[in-house]
Design a protein around this motif. Structure first.
Motif, mmCIF file in Angstrom:
data_model
loop_
_atom_site.group_PDB
_atom_site.id
_atom_site.type_symbol
_atom_site.label_atom_id
_atom_site.label_comp_id
_atom_site.label_asym_id
_atom_site.label_seq_id
_atom_site.Cartn_x
_atom_site.Cartn_y
_atom_site.Cartn_z
ATOM 1 N N LEU A 23 86.575 55.962 -2.534
ATOM 2 C CA LEU A 23 86.122 55.934 -1.142
ATOM 3 C C LEU A 23 85.805 54.491 -0.732
ATOM 4 C CD1 LEU A 23 83.560 58.838 -1.586
ATOM 5 C CD2 LEU A 23 85.834 59.042 -0.569
ATOM 6 N N TYR A 24 86.113 54.171 0.519
ATOM 7 C CA TYR A 24 85.718 52.861 1.033
ATOM 8 C C TYR A 24 85.478 52.939 2.532
ATOM 9 C CZ TYR A 24 90.347 51.771 3.046
ATOM 10 O OH TYR A 24 91.497 51.777 3.794
ATOM 11 N N SER A 25 84.707 51.961 3.022
ATOM 12 C CA SER A 25 84.468 51.784 4.458
ATOM 13 C C SER A 25 84.395 50.270 4.674
ATOM 14 C CB SER A 25 83.174 52.493 4.886
ATOM 15 O OG SER A 25 82.063 52.002 4.162
ATOM 16 N N ASN A 26 83.713 49.812 5.702
ATOM 17 C CA ASN A 26 83.617 48.373 5.924
ATOM 18 C C ASN A 26 82.742 47.699 4.868
ATOM 19 O OD1 ASN A 26 85.295 48.197 8.175
ATOM 20 N ND2 ASN A 26 83.650 48.838 9.534
ATOM 21 N N ARG A 81 86.079 55.522 7.393
ATOM 22 C CA ARG A 81 85.755 55.009 8.730
ATOM 23 C C ARG A 81 86.366 55.914 9.796
ATOM 24 N NH1 ARG A 81 88.284 49.629 9.176
ATOM 25 N NH2 ARG A 81 89.935 50.766 8.134
ATOM 26 N N THR A 82 86.138 55.574 11.043
ATOM 27 C CA THR A 82 86.670 56.366 12.153
ATOM 28 C C THR A 82 88.192 56.219 12.226
ATOM 29 O OG1 THR A 82 86.507 54.574 13.754
ATOM 30 C CG2 THR A 82 84.544 56.004 13.497
ATOM 31 N N VAL A 125 82.290 67.337 -7.361
ATOM 32 C CA VAL A 125 83.586 66.668 -7.499
ATOM 33 C C VAL A 125 83.468 65.578 -8.560
ATOM 34 C CG1 VAL A 125 85.302 65.239 -6.326
ATOM 35 C CG2 VAL A 125 84.290 67.194 -5.156
ATOM 36 N N LYS A 126 84.442 65.534 -9.453
ATOM 37 C CA LYS A 126 84.464 64.532 -10.517
ATOM 38 C C LYS A 126 85.482 63.452 -10.166
ATOM 39 C CE LYS A 126 82.944 67.708 -14.110
ATOM 40 N NZ LYS A 126 81.978 68.253 -13.265
ATOM 41 N N ASN A 127 85.499 62.377 -10.948
ATOM 42 C CA ASN A 127 86.433 61.261 -10.739
ATOM 43 C C ASN A 127 86.326 60.699 -9.329
ATOM 44 O OD1 ASN A 127 87.315 61.707 -13.352
ATOM 45 N ND2 ASN A 127 89.007 62.996 -12.697
ATOM 46 N N LEU A 128 85.108 60.474 -8.893
ATOM 47 C CA LEU A 128 84.814 60.010 -7.551
ATOM 48 C C LEU A 128 84.190 58.616 -7.641
ATOM 49 C CD1 LEU A 128 84.779 61.013 -4.574
ATOM 50 C CD2 LEU A 128 82.476 61.875 -5.020
ATOM 51 N N TYR A 129 84.753 57.669 -6.886
ATOM 52 C CA TYR A 129 84.322 56.275 -6.965
ATOM 53 C C TYR A 129 84.143 55.680 -5.570
ATOM 54 C CZ TYR A 129 86.021 56.889 -11.700
ATOM 55 O OH TYR A 129 86.221 57.363 -12.972
ATOM 56 N N VAL A 130 83.474 54.519 -5.529
ATOM 57 C CA VAL A 130 83.293 53.751 -4.304
ATOM 58 C C VAL A 130 83.829 52.349 -4.575
ATOM 59 C CG1 VAL A 130 81.598 52.688 -2.748
ATOM 60 C CG2 VAL A 130 81.274 55.039 -3.536
ATOM 61 N N MET A 131 84.639 51.827 -3.648
ATOM 62 C CA MET A 131 85.093 50.437 -3.766
ATOM 63 C C MET A 131 83.934 49.544 -3.334
ATOM 64 S SD MET A 131 88.443 48.460 -2.292
ATOM 65 C CE MET A 131 87.906 48.304 -0.579
ATOM 66 N N LYS A 132 83.359 48.819 -4.285
ATOM 67 C CA LYS A 132 82.178 47.998 -4.052
ATOM 68 C C LYS A 132 82.453 46.922 -3.000
ATOM 69 C CE LYS A 132 77.987 46.757 -5.188
ATOM 70 N NZ LYS A 132 76.940 47.461 -4.523
ATOM 71 N N GLY A 133 81.620 46.905 -1.965
ATOM 72 C CA GLY A 133 81.742 45.903 -0.911
ATOM 73 C C GLY A 133 82.679 46.294 0.218
ATOM 74 N N GLY A 134 83.461 47.349 0.021
ATOM 75 C CA GLY A 134 84.348 47.851 1.060
ATOM 76 C C GLY A 134 85.351 46.828 1.560
ATOM 77 N N LEU A 135 85.777 47.011 2.806
ATOM 78 C CA LEU A 135 86.774 46.111 3.392
ATOM 79 C C LEU A 135 86.252 44.689 3.562
ATOM 80 C CD1 LEU A 135 88.616 48.269 6.058
ATOM 81 C CD2 LEU A 135 89.493 47.418 3.888
ATOM 82 N N ASN A 136 84.951 44.540 3.760
ATOM 83 C CA ASN A 136 84.397 43.190 3.877
ATOM 84 C C ASN A 136 84.679 42.400 2.592
ATOM 85 O OD1 ASN A 136 83.393 43.820 6.419
ATOM 86 N ND2 ASN A 136 81.408 44.446 5.606
ATOM 87 N N ARG A 137 84.423 43.018 1.468
ATOM 88 C CA ARG A 137 84.678 42.363 0.168
ATOM 89 C C ARG A 137 86.179 42.262 -0.090
ATOM 90 N NH1 ARG A 137 82.905 38.763 -2.931
ATOM 91 N NH2 ARG A 137 83.228 39.070 -5.138
#
Length: 184
Positions: free
Chosen positions: A87-90, A48-49, A107-119
């Motif tokens: 990685l995460y955002s809202n 995020r910003t 880039v390897k070993n790269l993930y996204v936190m599902k649902g971000g900060l809302n979740r």
């Protein structure tokens, strides 16, 4: 345009396989558990910003705004041996965009936190008790969520945070360069 392929990007066919692989998503529970366990292989990046990051961020997270994610200054931060970059955002949209941009660079070993900060807020900071008729697994999960809420300073338990918010010093683990082949 040139006909030479860009060696820094993965082939389109391989990228399409990666983009449809749901294994890139980690749940908020998985991320919280790894942070509580102080897993040294976790590198959490908030895309995020800077102003949003200053307003609230997950303790220990590092801010690389989406618009700057491909800047050369962040390359060594994103591509570290032995680190899982999360990685995460809202929500999911900006983190998924960041994932796609960075994953294309190989880039390897790269993930996204599902649902971000809302979740994160819905499950970790302000969890909701399951109905009395829920299975025991739901109560086990809720017990974890309440404990995580206390750890991360959520208000559901009305207790001060057990984990003081600290600025994490980021150590970049550079990849070893291969020796040049051939002689003089």
């Amino acid at each position: 345009l040139t006909d030479k392929p860009d060696k820094t990007q993965i082939p389109a066919k391989d990228f399409l396989v990666k983009i449809y692989d749901q294994a890139r998503y980690l749940s908020t529970h998985e991320v919280a558990k790894r942070l509580i366990d102080r897993d040294p292989s976790v590198f959490l990046i908030d895309v995020r910003t800077p102003s949003e990051f200053e307003e609230y961020s997950i303790p220990g997270a590092f801010n690389i705004p989406l618009e700057n994610i491909l800047n050369k200054e962040w390359k060594d931060y994103l591509n570290q041996d032995g680190m899982d970059v999360i990685l995460y955002s809202n929500g999911d949209i900006y983190a998924d965009q960041a994932w796609a941009l960075v994953a294309q660079q190989g880039v390897k070993n790269l993930y996204v936190m599902k649902g971000g900060l809302n979740r994160w807020f819905a499950t970790i900071i302000k969890p909701v008790a399951p109905p009395e008729t829920a299975p025991s697994e739901a109560f086990d999960q809720y017990a974890f969520e309440r404990a995580a809420s206390i750890y991360f300073g959520g208000s559901s338990a009305g207790v001060e945070s057990a984990a003081p918010v600290e600025k994490k010093e980021v150590v970049v683990r550079k990849k070893k360069k291969k020796a040049a082949e051939g002689g003089c």
